[in-house]
Design an enzyme around this catalytic site. Structure first.
Site, PDB file in Angstrom:
ATOM      1  N   HIS A   6      -9.678   1.860   0.860  1.00 58.75           N
ATOM      2  CA  HIS A   6      -8.231   1.667   0.755  1.00 58.75           C
ATOM      3  C   HIS A   6      -7.903   1.120  -0.631  1.00 58.75           C
ATOM      4  O   HIS A   6      -8.153  -0.045  -0.923  1.00 58.75           O
ATOM      5  CB  HIS A   6      -7.753   0.719   1.845  1.00 58.75           C
TER       6      HIS A   6
ATOM      7  N   HIS B 190      -2.216   8.070   6.384  1.00 59.07           N
ATOM      8  CA  HIS B 190      -2.519   6.736   5.848  1.00 59.07           C
ATOM      9  C   HIS B 190      -3.898   6.310   6.339  1.00 59.07           C
ATOM     10  O   HIS B 190      -4.685   5.780   5.560  1.00 59.07           O
ATOM     11  CB  HIS B 190      -1.442   5.749   6.286  1.00 59.07           C
TER      12      HIS B 190
ATOM     13  N   GLU C 242      -0.142   5.552  13.899  1.00 54.13           N
ATOM     14  CA  GLU C 242       0.197   6.714  13.078  1.00 54.13           C
ATOM     15  C   GLU C 242       0.000   8.014  13.867  1.00 54.13           C
ATOM     16  O   GLU C 242       0.822   8.932  13.775  1.00 54.13           O
ATOM     17  CB  GLU C 242      -0.642   6.730  11.806  1.00 54.13           C
TER      18      GLU C 242
ATOM     19  N   PHE D  39       1.976  -3.386   3.944  1.00 51.51           N
ATOM     20  CA  PHE D  39       2.337  -4.665   4.544  1.00 51.51           C
ATOM     21  C   PHE D  39       3.810  -4.957   4.237  1.00 51.51           C
ATOM     22  O   PHE D  39       4.307  -4.689   3.146  1.00 51.51           O
ATOM     23  CB  PHE D  39       1.483  -5.797   3.951  1.00 51.51           C
TER      24      PHE D  39
ATOM     25  N   LYS E  51      -9.244   8.051   2.924  1.00 49.42           N
ATOM     26  CA  LYS E  51      -9.734   6.669   2.835  1.00 49.42           C
ATOM     27  C   LYS E  51     -11.129   6.526   3.427  1.00 49.42           C
ATOM     28  O   LYS E  51     -11.826   5.543   3.151  1.00 49.42           O
ATOM     29  CB  LYS E  51      -8.777   5.714   3.541  1.00 49.42           C
TER      30      LYS E  51
ATOM     31  N   CYS F 255       0.805  -1.223   0.000  1.00 49.10           N
ATOM     32  CA  CYS F 255       0.000   0.000   0.000  1.00 49.10           C
ATOM     33  C   CYS F 255       0.841   1.278   0.000  1.00 49.10           C
ATOM     34  O   CYS F 255       0.290   2.378  -0.019  1.00 49.10           O
ATOM     35  CB  CYS F 255      -0.950  -0.014   1.188  1.00 49.10           C
TER      36      CYS F 255
END
Length: 414
Positions: free
Chosen positions: A341, A304, A315, A400, A336, A164
């Site tokens: 996402h 994010h 975050e 990831f 998002k 991502c």
């Protein structure tokens, strides 16, 4: 080190809240949700029955039928966004040196639908059932290849793949190709098309996605105490960037300047974020250093912000650690909450959202925020857009494997 400046002069996007930049921006500033029930396959056995999908996408608007058949959906998205970015830039393709155009458009997963369908065909028909276009439709770098071939661009051509964080990594690397003199122009970003049976099943198996099937439009709720996972999305985002002097000379409209980036690794876990935020801290700190700015100069961060229980806290804590008291003076958001996402396209689409926020002096909202979480206690620009003059803004994207990226954008000043 080279001091060549790099500016954004064109943008293109295919997103769940709008096809094309004008529709995308309209959806962003008005807090539109792109999440809806999946109807193109039977979801009866699935824990999650919805996603954020690009509506009424017609590849025939961008490709001839033969070329469209030879591309996975993610690649079709990439071509569509690239064509828009080129048109938006106003660049005369006949007058530029095509040997000096980079193309770096990545994908986190690649041709997942192609792979799935070809596996089914193999089971039914054996090796003779496999298409000769199986491999070229599957591989992650093929979007860059197709865009290059369509226009004869012969500069650096490849892609980074970092889950991502992919879209943002490709923007940073394309920026480098211009800054260090390997190219004068670049098309860069990401594309993804994971909303198929295997994509939804895979993320459900990870327990990563929301299961708020009764109300998909409110399922993506970053920083809200009731968040229960991310909403799977699809689409593409592509920037056309170029060397500053050339852009000014040709009279291009300039949306923003790219000032630098920070890349790092969590070195912690294959899917979970580092709760201490060490990798994110490094990415943000290195980005600020590369841009030559102080933390208190940052006005906006497109986070994010996936709407996962652990990720949003990690975050938030990283931002507090880097910015100290100034963290509460920054307008944060997570787009998002609207787009879902978009995986490998997320960093690119959210970079576009960040640039548009700078350019229009409007920060899109984080929608679906109803119940405060004491562990997420910053200014997330909730539910309604906010007017704000922005000089410097950041975009965070993480993937990831512990991949972290932070890009720095600046309001254009001649």
């Amino acid at each position: 080190m080279s001091t060549r400046r790099v500016v954004v002069t064109g943008m293109g996007a295919q997103t769940p809240i709008g096809k094309g930049i004008p529709a995308f921006w309209d959806g962003l500033k008005n807090g539109k949700s792109g999440a809806r029930t999946i109807e193109h396959f039977d979801t009866e056995r699935f824990a999650t029955k919805f996603a954020a999908m690009v509506q009424d996408f017609d590849p025939g608007e961008h490709l001839n039928p033969r070329d469209a058949r030879r591309m996975d959906r993610f690649c079709q998205f990439a071509v569509a966004a690239s064509e828009e970015a080129l048109t938006d830039s106003g660049v005369d393709l006949e007058s530029i040196d095509k040997n000096r155009v980079s193309v770096l458009i990545g994908t986190g997963i690649g041709g997942m639908e192609t792979f799935y369908k070809q596996c089914v065909s193999f089971e039914q028909h054996g090796p003779r059932g496999i298409s000769p276009f199986f491999i070229p439709m599957l591989i992650p770098d093929i979007a860059s290849g197709h865009v290059s071939i369509r226009h004869g661009f012969r500069g650096p051509n490849y892609c980074a793949v970092s889950a991502c964080a992919t879209g943002s990594h490709n923007i940073g690397l394309a920026y480098d190709s211009i800054r260090h003199g390997q190219a004068e122009f670049a098309l860069c970003g990401g594309a993804e098309a994971p909303v198929i049976e295997m994509g939804v099943s895979g993320f459900n198996a990870l327990k990563a996605m929301s299961t708020r099937n009764d109300d998909p439009a409110t399922a993506s709720r970053p920083f809200d105490k009731e968040r229960d996972g991310f909403v799977l999305g699809e689409g593409s985002g592509v920037l056309f960037i170029e060397e500053y002097e050339h852009a000014v000379k040709r009279g291009a409209k300039i949306y923003a300047e790219i000032c630098g980036y920070g890349f790092s690794a969590d070195a912690f876990h294959i899917t979970a974020p580092d709760p201490e935020g060490n990798g994110v801290h490094i990415a943000i700190t290195e980005a600020l250093k590369a841009a030559g700015i102080k933390p208190e100069e940052v006005d906006h961060i497109n986070m994010h912000g996936t709407s996962t229980p652990l990720g949003d806290i990690a975050e938030t804590n990283s931002i507090k650690r880097v910015f100290g008291d100034h963290a509460r003076k920054i307008n944060l958001n997570s787009t998002k909450s609207m787009t879902g996402h978009m995986l490998g396209a997320a960093g690119a689409a959210e970079s576009i959202a960040t640039i548009l926020a700078i350019h229009n002096e409007i920060i899109p909202p984080t929608i679906n925020y109803n119940t405060p979480d004491p562990d997420c206690d910053l200014n997330y620009t909730t539910n309604e857009a906010a007017d704000r003059k922005i000089r410097y803004a950041l975009n965070n994207a993480f993937g990831f494997g512990g991949h972290n990226t932070t890009l720095v954008f600046k309001k254009f000043e001649d």
